[in-house]
Enzyme design. Structure first.
Site, mmCIF file in Angstrom:
data_model
loop_
_atom_site.group_PDB
_atom_site.id
_atom_site.type_symbol
_atom_site.label_atom_id
_atom_site.label_comp_id
_atom_site.label_asym_id
_atom_site.label_seq_id
_atom_site.Cartn_x
_atom_site.Cartn_y
_atom_site.Cartn_z
ATOM 1 N N TRP A 114 0.843 -1.104 -0.024
ATOM 2 C CA TRP A 114 0.007 -0.031 -0.011
ATOM 3 C C TRP A 114 0.991 1.276 0.016
ATOM 4 O O TRP A 114 0.484 2.375 -0.630
ATOM 5 C CB TRP A 114 -1.014 -0.137 1.041
ATOM 6 C CG TRP A 114 -2.075 -0.852 0.843
ATOM 7 C CD1 TRP A 114 -2.421 -1.992 1.246
ATOM 8 C CD2 TRP A 114 -2.980 -0.625 -0.347
ATOM 9 N NE1 TRP A 114 -3.516 -2.661 0.865
ATOM 10 C CE2 TRP A 114 -3.933 -1.935 -0.206
ATOM 11 C CE3 TRP A 114 -3.160 0.191 -1.151
ATOM 12 C CZ2 TRP A 114 -5.241 -1.858 -1.242
ATOM 13 C CZ3 TRP A 114 -4.328 0.288 -1.974
ATOM 14 C CH2 TRP A 114 -5.298 -0.693 -2.044
ATOM 15 N N ASP A 185 -1.100 6.634 6.962
ATOM 16 C CA ASP A 185 -2.294 5.770 6.762
ATOM 17 C C ASP A 185 -2.579 4.718 7.817
ATOM 18 O O ASP A 185 -1.725 3.920 7.879
ATOM 19 C CB ASP A 185 -2.024 5.200 5.245
ATOM 20 C CG ASP A 185 -3.346 4.259 4.898
ATOM 21 O OD1 ASP A 185 -3.968 4.313 5.612
ATOM 22 O OD2 ASP A 185 -3.381 4.136 3.561
ATOM 23 N N LYS A 209 -12.474 -1.453 7.439
ATOM 24 C CA LYS A 209 -11.750 -2.533 8.564
ATOM 25 C C LYS A 209 -12.028 -2.548 9.899
ATOM 26 O O LYS A 209 -12.436 -3.323 10.469
ATOM 27 C CB LYS A 209 -10.256 -2.223 8.282
ATOM 28 C CG LYS A 209 -9.858 -2.578 6.622
ATOM 29 C CD LYS A 209 -8.370 -2.474 6.508
ATOM 30 C CE LYS A 209 -7.912 -2.965 4.989
ATOM 31 N NZ LYS A 209 -8.782 -2.576 3.780
HETATM 32 C C1 PLP Z 1 -3.724 0.410 4.645
HETATM 33 C C2 PLP Z 1 -4.589 0.361 3.461
HETATM 34 N N1 PLP Z 1 -4.643 1.646 2.895
HETATM 35 C C3 PLP Z 1 -5.371 2.124 1.857
HETATM 36 C C4 PLP Z 1 -6.252 1.138 1.284
HETATM 37 C C5 PLP Z 1 -6.861 1.433 -0.006
HETATM 38 O O1 PLP Z 1 -8.299 1.760 0.592
HETATM 39 P P1 PLP Z 1 -9.578 1.982 -0.062
HETATM 40 O O2 PLP Z 1 -10.059 1.032 -0.956
HETATM 41 O O3 PLP Z 1 -10.439 2.880 0.949
HETATM 42 O O4 PLP Z 1 -9.156 3.303 -1.141
HETATM 43 C C6 PLP Z 1 -6.238 -0.104 1.825
HETATM 44 C C7 PLP Z 1 -6.932 -1.429 1.201
HETATM 45 O O5 PLP Z 1 -7.320 -2.465 1.782
HETATM 46 C C8 PLP Z 1 -5.324 -0.397 2.968
HETATM 47 O O6 PLP Z 1 -5.069 -1.707 3.563
#
Ligand code: PLP
Length: 379
Positions: A114, A185, A209
């Site tokens: 990510w 994040d 989550k």
């Molecule tokens: C830590 C993390 N950041 C960002 C994302 C992407 O998130 P989104 O689908 O809400 O854009 C994920 C997706 O699972 C993730 O695990």
């Protein structure tokens, strides 16, 4: 626990969903959300049709914000926003809003799948993102020690991931960046433990989550960051109107926010706060890591021990074939969502806040039974 040998799904057994993309919700939250679809208690209005200019909408946002402030002890100089576009939109909004002077560097730490994605969006603003540490060559098996990365003293901000969902890596403490704004994040470990908000300039976490249903992303942003935002970015992507309008600049995803409200009430009233949540989290992870560590190599943890995530437990078995068998047998016992992320394969058991300790115990038992039955296929 007896392992099933037919293809039938045992409907009489409990169902535990260890999926990494979207987490569980507490059963009480699901039934309260179900009730709210008919009527938000005491209002005669369905949560699906709340007008965003109504007092009810304001009340829901205000209580959700108040609960988050209580749970995380968020100081007054931080704003809490409820935005759309998922965590992914923050990959873009952050550089658009905070990378004002393009002669300044921005520092990104790459610890997994990510964080690599977040960089691509920053590079749309300008090519030379400064990578302060990259775990790719080691196949993302660990997070760095503080002496392994160097923050540029001129950086506009430093961006990192507190928990890498795909590889199952977690930082125990925030990066030390001094006066340089720290951006994180926290999508996969938000509200799983107490944190010191004052260490961060901006935190973002999508809801699906740990804190609700997909559709809303929480952004916690320190007041002073708003002062330097450039005027040439589209209004909807500018943090300031969202702050000014207290998350009702345009129509917010009110039902998704309502579910976050229910989860924050559950954390406060049923769990008793984030210290208790963190204890549960440690307990659940310890159960699975014990099964891995005592398996004599039957289960092979992906992360190095000191970088292990308490949230996403990622491991392999000897062959993809055995992994498939593990996943399929687990499914027949009501244990679902164990496939590793498509970029990595293997097994991933995600222990988000709403996974009960019994779920982790059930999986641990299954791991022991499976190992017992299939240990001959270890090599
Ligand atoms: C830590 C993390 N950041 C960002 C994302 C992407 O998130 P989104 O689908 O809400 O854009 C994920 C997706 O699972 C993730 O695990």
């Amino acid at each position: 626990m007896t392992l099933p040998n037919s293809n039938s799904i045992a409907t009489s057994l409990p169902l535990y969903n260890f999926s990494g993309g979207v987490g569980l919700l507490p059963p009480t939250v699901i039934s309260e959300a179900q009730q709210a679809i008919l009527e938000v208690p005491g209002t005669r209005i369905s949560a699906l049709v709340i007008n965003h200019r109504s007092q009810l909408c304001r009340d829901i946002l205000d209580e959700t914000e108040k609960n988050l402030r209580t749970l995380l002890t968020i100081p007054d100089n931080y704003h809490i926003l409820f935005l759309q576009g998922g965590a992914s939109l923050q990959f873009s909004m952050i550089p658009m809003n905070l990378w004002v002077n393009k002669n300044q560097p921005v520092d990104y730490l790459v610890s997994g799948y990510w964080s690599s994605k977040a960089i691509k969006e920053a590079e749309i603003e300008k090519k030379n993102v400064n990578i302060i540490w990259n775990g790719k060559a080691q196949k993302f098996v660990r997070v760095p020690r503080p002496d392994e990365y160097q923050i540029d003293p001129d950086a506009a901000y430093v961006h990192y991931y507190s928990n890498e969902t795909v590889e199952g890596l977690q930082f125990e403490n925030p990066l030390e960046t001094g006066d340089i704004p720290l951006v994180c994040d926290m999508s996969s470990d938000f509200l799983a433990k107490p944190i010191d908000i004052s260490k961060y300039a901006l935190i973002y976490a999508h809801a699906q989550k740990n804190i609700g249903a997909a559709g809303v992303t929480v952004v916690i942003i320190r007041d002073d960051l708003l002062e330097c935002i450039p005027d040439n970015i589209p209004t909807i992507l500018d943090y300031r109107p969202h702050v000014e309008m207290k998350s009702i600049y345009n129509t917010p995803p009110i039902f998704a926010i309502y579910v976050v409200l229910l989860v924050t009430r559950w954390l406060l009233n049923d769990i008793g706060g984030l210290t208790n949540m963190a204890q549960q989290s440690q307990h659940k992870a310890a159960l699975l890591y014990k099964a891995i560590d005592e398996s004599q190599g039957f289960y092979r943890g992906h992360a190095q021990v000191d970088s292990r995530s308490l949230i996403n437990v990622v491991f392999n078995l000897a062959t993809p074939n055995l992994e498939r068998q593990f996943i399929e047998t687990a499914e027949r016992l009501g244990i679902i969502g164990l496939e590793g992320h498509r970029s990595l394969g293997g097994i991933r058991a995600s222990l988000y806040n709403s996974m009960p300790v019994e779920g982790a115990l059930y999986l641990q038992n299954f791991m022991l039974e499976f190992q017992q039955q299939f240990k001959g296929q270890q090599q």
